[in-house]
Enzyme design. Structure first.
Site, short mmCIF file in Angstrom:
data_model
loop_
_atom_site.label_atom_id
_atom_site.label_comp_id
_atom_site.label_asym_id
_atom_site.label_seq_id
_atom_site.Cartn_x
_atom_site.Cartn_y
_atom_site.Cartn_z
N ALA A 14 0.82 -1.22 0.00
CA ALA A 14 0.00 0.00 0.00
C ALA A 14 0.85 1.27 0.00
CB ALA A 14 -0.95 -0.01 1.20
N SER A 15 2.15 1.14 -0.17
CA SER A 15 2.99 2.35 -0.11
C SER A 15 2.87 3.20 -1.37
CB SER A 15 4.46 1.98 0.12
OG SER A 15 4.92 1.11 -0.89
N TYR A 154 7.42 -14.18 -13.27
CA TYR A 154 6.26 -13.34 -12.93
C TYR A 154 4.96 -13.98 -13.44
CZ TYR A 154 3.58 -8.93 -12.62
OH TYR A 154 2.66 -7.96 -12.32
N ALA A 155 4.98 -14.47 -14.69
CA ALA A 155 3.78 -15.10 -15.26
C ALA A 155 3.38 -16.32 -14.44
CB ALA A 155 4.03 -15.49 -16.71
N ALA A 156 4.38 -17.11 -14.03
CA ALA A 156 4.09 -18.30 -13.22
C ALA A 156 3.46 -17.90 -11.89
CB ALA A 156 5.37 -19.11 -12.98
P1 NAP Z 1 4.73 -0.91 -7.37
O1 NAP Z 1 4.35 0.50 -7.66
O2 NAP Z 1 6.09 -1.37 -7.69
O3 NAP Z 1 4.38 -1.21 -5.83
C1 NAP Z 1 4.66 -2.47 -5.30
C2 NAP Z 1 4.15 -2.52 -3.89
O4 NAP Z 1 4.42 -3.83 -3.36
C3 NAP Z 1 4.83 -1.51 -2.99
O5 NAP Z 1 3.91 -0.98 -2.09
C4 NAP Z 1 5.86 -2.37 -2.28
O6 NAP Z 1 6.14 -1.90 -0.97
C5 NAP Z 1 5.12 -3.67 -2.14
N1 NAP Z 1 6.02 -4.79 -1.88
C6 NAP Z 1 6.90 -5.37 -2.73
N2 NAP Z 1 7.57 -6.34 -2.11
C7 NAP Z 1 7.12 -6.38 -0.84
C8 NAP Z 1 7.43 -7.16 0.30
N3 NAP Z 1 8.35 -8.14 0.26
N4 NAP Z 1 6.77 -6.92 1.45
C9 NAP Z 1 5.83 -5.94 1.53
N5 NAP Z 1 5.49 -5.17 0.48
C10 NAP Z 1 6.14 -5.38 -0.68
O7 NAP Z 1 3.77 -1.93 -8.14
P2 NAP Z 1 2.26 -1.78 -8.69
O8 NAP Z 1 2.38 -1.54 -10.15
O9 NAP Z 1 1.47 -0.88 -7.83
O10 NAP Z 1 1.79 -3.29 -8.52
C11 NAP Z 1 0.91 -3.74 -7.51
C12 NAP Z 1 0.44 -5.13 -7.87
O11 NAP Z 1 -0.19 -5.10 -9.13
C13 NAP Z 1 1.57 -6.15 -7.98
O12 NAP Z 1 1.16 -7.39 -7.50
C14 NAP Z 1 1.80 -6.22 -9.48
O13 NAP Z 1 2.36 -7.45 -9.85
C15 NAP Z 1 0.39 -6.05 -9.99
N6 NAP Z 1 0.29 -5.61 -11.35
C16 NAP Z 1 0.86 -4.45 -11.76
C17 NAP Z 1 0.75 -4.07 -13.10
C18 NAP Z 1 1.36 -2.82 -13.65
O14 NAP Z 1 1.37 -2.66 -14.88
N7 NAP Z 1 1.84 -1.90 -12.83
C19 NAP Z 1 0.08 -4.89 -14.00
C20 NAP Z 1 -0.50 -6.07 -13.55
C21 NAP Z 1 -0.38 -6.42 -12.23
P3 NAP Z 1 7.59 -1.33 -0.50
O15 NAP Z 1 7.33 0.12 -0.29
O16 NAP Z 1 7.87 -2.08 0.75
O17 NAP Z 1 8.56 -1.59 -1.61
#
Ligand code: NAP
Length: 246
Positions: A14-15, A154-156
């Site tokens: 949620a950051s 990632y896909a897996a």
């Molecule tokens: P993002 O901006 O990179 O944010 C990732 C978030 O996950 C951050 O809040 C990060 O927190 C947290 N995180 C990562 N590893 C963690 C850990 N070990 N423990 C606790 N928190 C952790 O990514 P986003 O694009 O918002 O993606 C959110 C979700 O949507 C993900 O599951 C991603 O795979 C999925 N998604 C994204 C897209 C896209 O195009 N952006 C598309 C499809 C699916 P920290 O502050 O602790 O790093």
């Protein structure tokens, strides 16, 4: 009256990006949101929600740390007396073509994107089953549905989440706990910042709705699946991808 008044939600990752938008959305409709990220990273999200009149707290946890995730759920339930909405959103990429992919790239992605959802749901299910009510939403990806070169790990992990949620949905449906998946397409966040603007324009041209998604687009779908209106929906994958994959 907000549709989530009195509801307690946990949102991981949620950051920033999608997770932050989900936390803000749930809070704007009355939920008390526990915003999870590593260290103090979710503090700003919780502060912004509180400043806007919503209810939120930040919780520092690494989702790959089982003890931390168990403590997160335990402390949430101790503090608020219940748990209504669980959003497993934290995720990472470690992109590499298969022949160059390190075992650690595979392990880290599976641990964060898939195993962490298992840990979170296992802990969060207990209070939901006791309540005979609950909403679990996991954030997968279009990549889990259609594949993508350079993202075998990632896909897996994202396809794994879909199977995991369908199995869990069948297991807990009799307790009125629903488990659904939101599968975003390409969304403009930190995760996709490595993609150049010209590549984003090329992608947008291939997306029927002609643009990348916003975190708010994804949060709207999660808000729906977390609501009372979605009480007859479980085990589903809601694609929010502009028509990129149908
Ligand atoms: P993002 O901006 O990179 O944010 C990732 C978030 O996950 C951050 O809040 C990060 O927190 C947290 N995180 C990562 N590893 C963690 C850990 N070990 N423990 C606790 N928190 C952790 O990514 P986003 O694009 O918002 O993606 C959110 C979700 O949507 C993900 O599951 C991603 O795979 C999925 N998604 C994204 C897209 C896209 O195009 N952006 C598309 C499809 C699916 P920290 O502050 O602790 O790093």
């Amino acid at each position: 009256m907000g549709q989530f008044d009195g509801k307690i939600a946990i949102v991981t990752g949620a950051s920033r990006g999608i997770g932050r938008a989900i936390a803000e959305r749930l809070a704007s409709h009355g939920a008390t949101v526990v915003c999870v990220a590593r260290g103090a990273n979710a503090d700003d999200t919780a502060r912004a929600i509180t400043a806007g009149g919503g209810k939120a707290t930040a919780y520092a946890a690494d989702v790959t740390d089982t003890a931390m995730v168990e403590a997160l759920v335990k402390e949430t339930v101790e503090r608020h007396g219940r748990l209504d909405i669980l959003v497993s959103n934290a995720g990472i990429t470690r992109d590499q073509l298969m022949l160059r992919m390190k075992r650690s790239d595979w392990d880290e992605v599976l641990a964060t994107n898939l195993t962490a959802a298992f840990t979170l749901c296992q802990a969060g299910l207990r209070p939901m089953i006791r309540q005979r009510a609950g909403r679990i939403v996991a954030i997968s990806s279009v990549v889990g549905q259609m594949g993508n070169a350079g993202q075998a790990n990632y896909a897996a992990s994202k396809a794994g989440l879909i199977g995991f949620c369908k199995a869990l949905a069948r297991e807990v449906a009799s307790r009125q706990v629903t488990v659904n998946v939101v599968a975003p397409g390409l969304v403009d966040t930190d995760m996709t910042r490595a993609i150049t603007n010209s590549a984003k324009t090329d992608w947008a041209a291939q997306i029927p709705l002609g643009r990348l998604g916003s975190p708010a687009d994804i949060a709207a779908a999660v808000g729906f699946l977390a609501s009372d209106e979605a009480s007859y929906i479980t085990g589903q994958v809601l694609a929010v991808n502009g028509g990129m994959y149908m």
